[in-house]
Design a protein around this motif. Structure first.
Motif, PDB file in Angstrom:
ATOM      1  N   PHE A  13       0.803  -1.230   0.000  1.00 25.41           N
ATOM      2  CA  PHE A  13       0.000   0.000   0.000  1.00 25.41           C
ATOM      3  C   PHE A  13       0.835   1.280   0.000  1.00 25.41           C
ATOM      4  N   ASN A  14       1.906   1.246  -0.775  1.00 23.29           N
ATOM      5  CA  ASN A  14       2.682   2.466  -0.988  1.00 23.29           C
ATOM      6  C   ASN A  14       1.805   3.538  -1.624  1.00 23.29           C
ATOM      7  N   VAL A  15       2.101   4.806  -1.349  1.00 26.85           N
ATOM      8  CA  VAL A  15       1.295   5.847  -2.003  1.00 26.85           C
ATOM      9  C   VAL A  15       1.961   6.408  -3.257  1.00 26.85           C
ATOM     10  N   THR A  16       3.091   5.830  -3.665  1.00 26.67           N
ATOM     11  CA  THR A  16       3.654   6.243  -4.960  1.00 26.67           C
ATOM     12  C   THR A  16       2.874   5.507  -6.061  1.00 26.67           C
ATOM     13  N   SER A  17       2.892   6.074  -7.262  1.00 18.71           N
ATOM     14  CA  SER A  17       2.089   5.433  -8.312  1.00 18.71           C
ATOM     15  C   SER A  17       2.939   4.428  -9.081  1.00 18.71           C
ATOM     16  N   ASN A  20       2.906  -1.489 -11.613  1.00 19.40           N
ATOM     17  CA  ASN A  20       2.869  -2.933 -11.350  1.00 19.40           C
ATOM     18  C   ASN A  20       1.675  -3.319 -10.491  1.00 19.40           C
ATOM     19  N   PHE A  21       1.181  -2.365  -9.729  1.00 20.90           N
ATOM     20  CA  PHE A  21       0.054  -2.634  -8.842  1.00 20.90           C
ATOM     21  C   PHE A  21      -1.284  -2.288  -9.485  1.00 20.90           C
ATOM     22  N   LEU A  22      -1.235  -1.934 -10.765  1.00 16.60           N
ATOM     23  CA  LEU A  22      -2.439  -1.441 -11.421  1.00 16.60           C
ATOM     24  C   LEU A  22      -3.623  -2.386 -11.282  1.00 16.60           C
ATOM     25  N   TYR A  23      -4.712  -1.839 -10.792  1.00 13.76           N
ATOM     26  CA  TYR A  23      -5.977  -2.566 -10.742  1.00 13.76           C
ATOM     27  C   TYR A  23      -6.901  -1.832 -11.700  1.00 13.76           C
ATOM     28  N   LEU A  24      -7.307  -2.527 -12.750  1.00 20.52           N
ATOM     29  CA  LEU A  24      -8.121  -1.844 -13.758  1.00 20.52           C
ATOM     30  C   LEU A  24      -9.591  -1.897 -13.376  1.00 20.52           C
ATOM     31  N   ILE A  52      -7.707  14.359  -6.119  1.00 22.19           N
ATOM     32  CA  ILE A  52      -6.373  13.978  -5.631  1.00 22.19           C
ATOM     33  C   ILE A  52      -6.431  12.506  -5.206  1.00 22.19           C
ATOM     34  N   GLY A  53      -5.493  11.723  -5.693  1.00 23.41           N
ATOM     35  CA  GLY A  53      -5.415  10.322  -5.279  1.00 23.41           C
ATOM     36  C   GLY A  53      -6.345   9.383  -6.021  1.00 23.41           C
ATOM     37  N   ALA A  54      -7.003   9.879  -7.063  1.00 23.01           N
ATOM     38  CA  ALA A  54      -7.957   9.043  -7.809  1.00 23.01           C
ATOM     39  C   ALA A  54      -7.259   8.036  -8.724  1.00 23.01           C
ATOM     40  N   GLY A  55      -5.981   8.303  -9.025  1.00 27.56           N
ATOM     41  CA  GLY A  55      -5.250   7.366  -9.888  1.00 27.56           C
ATOM     42  C   GLY A  55      -4.862   7.959 -11.231  1.00 27.56           C
ATOM     43  N   LYS A  56      -4.824   9.281 -11.332  1.00 21.27           N
ATOM     44  CA  LYS A  56      -4.503   9.933 -12.613  1.00 21.27           C
ATOM     45  C   LYS A  56      -3.068   9.619 -13.058  1.00 21.27           C
ATOM     46  N   THR A  57      -2.112   9.854 -12.154  1.00 23.13           N
ATOM     47  CA  THR A  57      -0.707   9.632 -12.525  1.00 23.13           C
ATOM     48  C   THR A  57      -0.465   8.146 -12.805  1.00 23.13           C
ATOM     49  N   THR A  58      -1.108   7.302 -12.026  1.00 21.90           N
ATOM     50  CA  THR A  58      -0.966   5.857 -12.230  1.00 21.90           C
ATOM     51  C   THR A  58      -1.432   5.462 -13.631  1.00 21.90           C
ATOM     52  N   ILE A  59      -2.540   6.031 -14.054  1.00 20.23           N
ATOM     53  CA  ILE A  59      -3.067   5.709 -15.387  1.00 20.23           C
ATOM     54  C   ILE A  59      -2.136   6.244 -16.476  1.00 20.23           C
ATOM     55  N   HIS A 202      -6.312  -7.162  -4.757  1.00 17.38           N
ATOM     56  CA  HIS A 202      -5.376  -7.135  -5.865  1.00 17.38           C
ATOM     57  C   HIS A 202      -3.990  -6.678  -5.393  1.00 17.38           C
ATOM     58  N   ARG A 203      -3.961  -5.601  -4.626  1.00 15.09           N
ATOM     59  CA  ARG A 203      -2.664  -5.076  -4.191  1.00 15.09           C
ATOM     60  C   ARG A 203      -1.968  -6.056  -3.256  1.00 15.09           C
ATOM     61  N   LEU A 204      -2.730  -6.738  -2.400  1.00 18.42           N
ATOM     62  CA  LEU A 204      -2.139  -7.746  -1.512  1.00 18.42           C
ATOM     63  C   LEU A 204      -1.550  -8.886  -2.327  1.00 18.42           C
ATOM     64  N   ILE A 234      -7.396   4.871   0.552  1.00 23.12           N
ATOM     65  CA  ILE A 234      -7.481   3.432   0.855  1.00 23.12           C
ATOM     66  C   ILE A 234      -6.090   2.914   1.227  1.00 23.12           C
ATOM     67  N   ASN A 235      -5.083   3.326   0.447  1.00 21.05           N
ATOM     68  CA  ASN A 235      -3.712   2.875   0.717  1.00 21.05           C
ATOM     69  C   ASN A 235      -3.248   3.310   2.107  1.00 21.05           C
ATOM     70  N   VAL A 236      -3.518   4.569   2.438  1.00 13.16           N
ATOM     71  CA  VAL A 236      -3.061   5.083   3.731  1.00 13.16           C
ATOM     72  C   VAL A 236      -3.693   4.282   4.874  1.00 13.16           C
TER      73      VAL A 236
HETATM   74  N1  LIG Z   1      -6.151   1.783 -10.598  1.00 12.06           N
HETATM   75  C1  LIG Z   1      -5.236   1.715  -9.634  1.00 12.06           C
HETATM   76  N2  LIG Z   1      -4.597   0.562  -9.389  1.00 12.06           N
HETATM   77  C2  LIG Z   1      -3.676   0.476  -8.408  1.00 12.06           C
HETATM   78  N3  LIG Z   1      -3.320   1.484  -7.629  1.00 12.06           N
HETATM   79  C3  LIG Z   1      -3.914   2.666  -7.821  1.00 12.06           C
HETATM   80  C4  LIG Z   1      -4.898   2.856  -8.847  1.00 12.06           C
HETATM   81  N4  LIG Z   1      -5.330   4.130  -8.798  1.00 12.06           N
HETATM   82  C5  LIG Z   1      -4.635   4.719  -7.825  1.00 12.06           C
HETATM   83  N5  LIG Z   1      -3.781   3.854  -7.229  1.00 12.06           N
HETATM   84  C6  LIG Z   1      -2.864   4.142  -6.119  1.00 12.06           C
HETATM   85  O1  LIG Z   1      -3.379   5.233  -5.367  1.00 12.06           O
HETATM   86  C7  LIG Z   1      -2.353   6.165  -5.061  1.00 12.06           C
HETATM   87  C8  LIG Z   1      -2.685   7.504  -5.687  1.00 12.06           C
HETATM   88  O2  LIG Z   1      -2.683   7.375  -7.101  1.00 12.06           O
HETATM   89  P1  LIG Z   1      -2.139   8.525  -8.063  1.00 12.06           P
HETATM   90  O3  LIG Z   1      -2.081   7.950  -9.423  1.00 12.06           O
HETATM   91  O4  LIG Z   1      -0.899   9.098  -7.501  1.00 12.06           O
HETATM   92  O5  LIG Z   1      -3.349   9.545  -7.944  1.00 12.06           O
HETATM   93  P2  LIG Z   1      -3.476  11.019  -8.549  1.00 12.06           P
HETATM   94  O6  LIG Z   1      -2.387  11.187  -9.560  1.00 12.06           O
HETATM   95  O7  LIG Z   1      -4.847  11.060  -9.149  1.00 12.06           O
HETATM   96  O8  LIG Z   1      -3.373  11.964  -7.388  1.00 12.06           O
HETATM   97  C9  LIG Z   1      -1.055   5.544  -5.597  1.00 12.06           C
HETATM   98  O9  LIG Z   1      -0.455   4.819  -4.566  1.00 12.06           O
HETATM   99  C10 LIG Z   1      -1.513   4.589  -6.652  1.00 12.06           C
HETATM  100  O10 LIG Z   1      -0.613   3.522  -6.756  1.00 12.06           O
END
Ligand SMILES: Nc1ncnc2c1ncn2[C@@H]1O[C@H](COP(=O)(O)OP(=O)(O)O)[C@@H](O)[C@H]1O
Ligand SMILES: [Mg+2]
Length: 274
Positions: A13-17, A20-24, A52-59, A202-204, A234-236
């Motif tokens: 549950f790292n908060v970096t994007s 590899n942990f992508l859950y679609l 914020i934290g919705a997964g934009k950078t991850t996508i 998924h992340r586990l 959720i990660n936090v």
């Molecule tokens: N679809 C996803 N699958 C796996 N992890 C996700 C997903 N969306 C977000 N996360 C996780 O949530 C956290 C915040 O995501 P991030 O992409 O940084 O959000 P944003 O850029 O929208 O602020 C990161 O730890 C990221 O790994």
């Protein structure tokens, strides 16, 4: 730390994007599909928003992994740059070494690069993260980049990624021309209750497999309510929950344990001795 206790290889549950942990989830898959459609069909401007934290950078990172070698990319994470530095960063990330440090020179080099890519049958994409921070004047400069086109095709696809304020910003009158050019838009929504559960599992599994570690339905309910389905939150909570589970010597994460974590996160102190 707690990794060994749960049989995990890395922190789930790292908060970096980390892609590899992508859950679609449905919304993340849709975001990716919109991006791929807009880029592969050379649609020009694409707008992706989300809290914020919705997964934009991850996508965005997942997108970069999916685009083939015929699509050249420049990914700008720092949107606070003044125009000339932004241009320089764009060139650098495309792998172009700037010849001379002037706006005109940067634009000429970019133009040449884009035409060269076209002649090779390649595409080019500029992604600007946290685009809500761009000044209006810089956004207007970005719009001018999109003018580099042939009669038939857009040479540069531009993806603006940002918090919901980006939409408001683009609605301002001085950015009308830019707004009119955005042909693909998508808002990443929060996860639903069942998606929160799948996301956690998924992340586990990616970090584990963490057989024997469970989040009970009551725990998931509580995480869902508190996080409103925002992955970052959720990660936090889950990271803290695993730590507290470890301290208590349990791999079954229950409602009460989540309640404690949330109290701590909110800075409240529970005086009950349990
Ligand atoms: N679809 C996803 N699958 C796996 N992890 C996700 C997903 N969306 C977000 N996360 C996780 O949530 C956290 C915040 O995501 P991030 O992409 O940084 O959000 P944003 O850029 O929208 O602020 C990161 O730890 C990221 O790994
Ligand atoms: Mg981000």
């Amino acid at each position: 730390m707690y990794l060994e206790f749960y049989g995990l290889k890395e922190n789930p549950f790292n908060v970096t994007s980390d892609p590899n942990f992508l859950y679609l989830s449905h919304t993340h898959k849709e975001a990716l599909d919109h991006l791929l459609y807009g880029i592969n069909h050379r649609k020009g401007f694409i707008e992706i928003t989300g809290e914020i934290g919705a997964g934009k950078t991850t996508i965005c990172r997942a997108l970069l992994n999916q685009l083939g070698s015929k699509t050249k990319t420049s990914f700008i994470l720092n949107s606070n740059l003044p125009e000339i530095q932004l241009l320089e960063a764009i060139l650098n990330d495309f792998g172009i070494a700037p010849e001379r440090r002037s706006k005109g020179a940067f634009l000429r080099q970019l133009n040449r690069f884009l035409l060269e890519q076209l002649s090779r049958g390649n595409n080019a994409v500029l992604i600007i993260d946290e685009a809500q921070n761009l000044r209006s004047s810089t956004l207007e400069a970005v719009r001018l980049l999109s003018n580099i086109e042939t009669e038939k095709e857009k040479l540069l696809q531009i993806v603006l990624v940002g918090q919901p304020q980006l939409r408001n910003k683009l609605n301002s009158p001085e950015l009308l021309q830019l707004r009119q050019r955005i042909s693909v838009r998508f808002h990443i929504r929060a996860l639903e209750r069942n998606e929160v559960q799948q996301y956690i599992e998924h992340r586990l599994n990616v970090a584990g497999p963490a057989g024997g570690t469970t989040f009970t339905p009551g725990a998931i309910d509580h995480i869902y309510q508190y996080s409103r389905g925002v992955p970052r939150i959720i990660n936090v909570v889950c990271d803290k929950a695993l730590l507290l589970g470890f301290v208590r010597g349990t791999r079954s994460i229950e409602h009460d344990l989540i309640r404690k974590c949330i109290e701590e996160l909110e800075g409240q102190f529970d005086l009950d001795i349990t």
